[in-house]
Motif scaffolding. Structure first.
Motif, PDB file in Angstrom:
ATOM      1  N   PRO A  65       0.639  -1.304  -0.467  1.00 37.72           N
ATOM      2  CA  PRO A  65       0.401  -0.190  -0.303  1.00 37.72           C
ATOM      3  C   PRO A  65       0.742   1.419  -0.127  1.00 37.72           C
ATOM      4  O   PRO A  65       0.552   2.643  -0.204  1.00 37.72           O
ATOM      5  N   ALA A  66       1.993   1.339   0.289  1.00 40.05           N
ATOM      6  CA  ALA A  66       2.988   2.311   0.373  1.00 40.05           C
ATOM      7  C   ALA A  66       3.224   3.137  -1.250  1.00 40.05           C
ATOM      8  O   ALA A  66       3.754   3.685  -1.076  1.00 40.05           O
ATOM      9  N   VAL A  67       3.769   1.515  -2.075  1.00 39.61           N
ATOM     10  CA  VAL A  67       3.777   2.203  -3.019  1.00 39.61           C
ATOM     11  C   VAL A  67       2.726   3.298  -3.492  1.00 39.61           C
ATOM     12  O   VAL A  67       3.436   4.582  -4.532  1.00 39.61           O
ATOM     13  N   ALA A  68       1.476   3.797  -3.847  1.00 35.56           N
ATOM     14  CA  ALA A  68       0.979   5.096  -3.949  1.00 35.56           C
ATOM     15  C   ALA A  68       1.597   6.519  -3.688  1.00 35.56           C
ATOM     16  O   ALA A  68       2.306   7.140  -3.993  1.00 35.56           O
ATOM     17  N   GLU A  69       2.187   6.344  -2.079  1.00 33.30           N
ATOM     18  CA  GLU A  69       2.502   7.301  -1.147  1.00 33.30           C
ATOM     19  C   GLU A  69       4.210   7.491  -2.663  1.00 33.30           C
ATOM     20  O   GLU A  69       5.079   8.698  -2.215  1.00 33.30           O
ATOM     21  N   PHE A  70       4.721   6.488  -2.919  1.00 34.98           N
ATOM     22  CA  PHE A  70       5.868   6.511  -2.742  1.00 34.98           C
ATOM     23  C   PHE A  70       6.235   7.098  -4.496  1.00 34.98           C
ATOM     24  O   PHE A  70       7.121   8.098  -4.610  1.00 34.98           O
ATOM     25  N   ALA A  71       4.827   6.800  -5.789  1.00 34.65           N
ATOM     26  CA  ALA A  71       4.919   7.382  -6.931  1.00 34.65           C
ATOM     27  C   ALA A  71       4.337   8.722  -6.609  1.00 34.65           C
ATOM     28  O   ALA A  71       5.323   9.224  -7.470  1.00 34.65           O
ATOM     29  N   ASP A  72       4.127   9.504  -5.396  1.00 29.42           N
ATOM     30  CA  ASP A  72       3.704  10.936  -4.999  1.00 29.42           C
ATOM     31  C   ASP A  72       4.964  11.648  -4.648  1.00 29.42           C
ATOM     32  O   ASP A  72       5.507  12.019  -4.908  1.00 29.42           O
ATOM     33  N   LEU A  73       5.228  10.984  -4.044  1.00 34.69           N
ATOM     34  CA  LEU A  73       6.590  11.419  -3.515  1.00 34.69           C
ATOM     35  C   LEU A  73       7.483  11.719  -4.500  1.00 34.69           C
ATOM     36  O   LEU A  73       8.477  13.005  -5.061  1.00 34.69           O
ATOM     37  N   LEU A  74       7.631  10.863  -5.557  1.00 30.91           N
ATOM     38  CA  LEU A  74       8.487  10.393  -6.506  1.00 30.91           C
ATOM     39  C   LEU A  74       8.620  11.535  -8.109  1.00 30.91           C
ATOM     40  O   LEU A  74       9.055  12.205  -8.300  1.00 30.91           O
ATOM     41  N   SER A  75       7.038  12.110  -7.605  1.00 32.05           N
ATOM     42  CA  SER A  75       6.902  13.444  -9.200  1.00 32.05           C
ATOM     43  C   SER A  75       7.141  14.517  -8.269  1.00 32.05           C
ATOM     44  O   SER A  75       7.191  15.471  -9.075  1.00 32.05           O
ATOM     45  N   VAL A  86      14.002   5.099  -2.031  1.00 28.82           N
ATOM     46  CA  VAL A  86      12.382   4.745  -2.833  1.00 28.82           C
ATOM     47  C   VAL A  86      12.740   3.872  -4.326  1.00 28.82           C
ATOM     48  O   VAL A  86      12.101   2.747  -4.125  1.00 28.82           O
ATOM     49  N   ALA A  87      13.605   4.033  -5.140  1.00 22.91           N
ATOM     50  CA  ALA A  87      13.935   3.291  -5.802  1.00 22.91           C
ATOM     51  C   ALA A  87      13.997   1.144  -5.370  1.00 22.91           C
ATOM     52  O   ALA A  87      13.675   0.533  -5.649  1.00 22.91           O
ATOM     53  N   ARG A  88      15.016   1.211  -4.256  1.00 26.57           N
ATOM     54  CA  ARG A  88      14.986   0.434  -3.530  1.00 26.57           C
ATOM     55  C   ARG A  88      13.986  -0.560  -3.192  1.00 26.57           C
ATOM     56  O   ARG A  88      13.952  -1.054  -2.673  1.00 26.57           O
ATOM     57  N   ALA A  89      13.289   0.538  -2.269  1.00 29.20           N
ATOM     58  CA  ALA A  89      12.191  -0.223  -1.602  1.00 29.20           C
ATOM     59  C   ALA A  89      10.923  -0.309  -2.840  1.00 29.20           C
ATOM     60  O   ALA A  89      10.043  -1.446  -2.729  1.00 29.20           O
ATOM     61  N   ARG A  91      11.370  -1.799  -5.158  1.00 32.67           N
ATOM     62  CA  ARG A  91      12.058  -2.260  -5.444  1.00 32.67           C
ATOM     63  C   ARG A  91      12.000  -3.572  -4.587  1.00 32.67           C
ATOM     64  O   ARG A  91      11.669  -5.156  -5.956  1.00 32.67           O
ATOM     65  N   ARG A  92      12.042  -4.154  -3.538  1.00 29.53           N
ATOM     66  CA  ARG A  92      11.734  -5.171  -2.916  1.00 29.53           C
ATOM     67  C   ARG A  92      10.239  -5.220  -2.920  1.00 29.53           C
ATOM     68  O   ARG A  92       9.912  -6.934  -2.194  1.00 29.53           O
ATOM     69  N   GLU A  97       2.156  -2.645  -9.938  1.00 32.57           N
ATOM     70  CA  GLU A  97       2.244  -1.158  -8.982  1.00 32.57           C
ATOM     71  C   GLU A  97       3.841  -0.687  -9.181  1.00 32.57           C
ATOM     72  O   GLU A  97       4.145   0.194  -9.553  1.00 32.57           O
ATOM     73  N   SER A  98       4.526  -1.299  -8.467  1.00 34.05           N
ATOM     74  CA  SER A  98       5.812  -0.588  -7.929  1.00 34.05           C
ATOM     75  C   SER A  98       7.017  -0.715  -9.242  1.00 34.05           C
ATOM     76  O   SER A  98       7.771   0.107  -9.305  1.00 34.05           O
ATOM     77  N   ARG A  99       6.844  -2.077  -9.707  1.00 34.00           N
ATOM     78  CA  ARG A  99       7.355  -2.447 -10.969  1.00 34.00           C
ATOM     79  C   ARG A  99       7.163  -0.776 -12.451  1.00 34.00           C
ATOM     80  O   ARG A  99       8.105  -0.251 -12.537  1.00 34.00           O
ATOM     81  N   ALA A 100       6.240  -0.248 -12.077  1.00 31.04           N
ATOM     82  CA  ALA A 100       5.291   0.440 -13.190  1.00 31.04           C
ATOM     83  C   ALA A 100       6.225   1.882 -12.439  1.00 31.04           C
ATOM     84  O   ALA A 100       6.184   2.044 -13.798  1.00 31.04           O
ATOM     85  N   VAL A 101       6.237   2.221 -11.240  1.00 29.92           N
ATOM     86  CA  VAL A 101       6.356   3.605 -10.625  1.00 29.92           C
ATOM     87  C   VAL A 101       8.086   3.348 -11.038  1.00 29.92           C
ATOM     88  O   VAL A 101       8.321   4.133 -11.164  1.00 29.92           O
ATOM     89  N   LEU A 102       9.380   2.215 -10.491  1.00 34.94           N
ATOM     90  CA  LEU A 102      10.326   1.645 -11.325  1.00 34.94           C
ATOM     91  C   LEU A 102      10.696   2.435 -12.639  1.00 34.94           C
ATOM     92  O   LEU A 102      11.610   2.855 -12.974  1.00 34.94           O
ATOM     93  N   ASP A 103       9.828   1.770 -13.601  1.00 34.66           N
ATOM     94  CA  ASP A 103       9.928   2.379 -14.878  1.00 34.66           C
ATOM     95  C   ASP A 103       9.329   3.552 -15.337  1.00 34.66           C
ATOM     96  O   ASP A 103      10.686   3.892 -16.166  1.00 34.66           O
TER      97      ASP A 103
END
Length: 123
Positions: A65-75, A86-89, A91-92, A97-103
């Motif tokens: 559930p943290a992925v959405a918060e990470f995506a917002d933070l990265l923006s 964030v990228a390491r997190a 990946r873990r 969804e996390s792979r899409a944000v990394l992409d």
């Protein structure tokens, strides 16, 4: 002297208060959150070291559930070290969804970010 930050609006004050004078958030509501939910809120903490600790722990716990918060933070985030954590997190966590944000980091303006080993390669 310790500084108190409201866990809702992140305004600071010299002492812990049960109700934030800035936003009206009740500290009791924060205490009712799960540990993981508190960590997600800490991703917005004004102190970079606290943000990075929260990001690292969320990744180690694989808290999807943290992925959405990470995506917002990265923006919004420009600090390379925070982005790297964030990228390491992400990946873990390893969900679609996390792979899409990394992409999306493959197109980042920083060559350092694009070169992170956590960011998938397009080759």
């Amino acid at each position: 002297m310790a500084t108190f930050y409201c866990p809702n609006c992140w305004r600071w004050g010299p002492t812990v208060q049960e109700i934030c004078p800035a936003c009206g958030y009740a500290l009791a509501d924060y205490h009712a959150l799960s540990y993981d939910e508190r960590l997600v809120r800490a991703v917005r903490h004004p102190v970079r070291e606290n943000r990075m600790i929260a990001v690292e722990l969320l990744g180690k716990r694989r808290y999807a559930p943290a992925v959405a918060e990470f995506a917002d933070l990265l923006s919004k985030e420009r600090d390379y070290y925070t982005i790297r954590e964030v990228a390491r997190a992400l990946r873990r966590i390893d969900t679609p969804e996390s792979r899409a944000v990394l992409d999306r980091l493959r197109c980042h303006s920083s060559a350092l970010v694009r070169a992170l080993p956590e960011v998938p390669c397009t080759q």
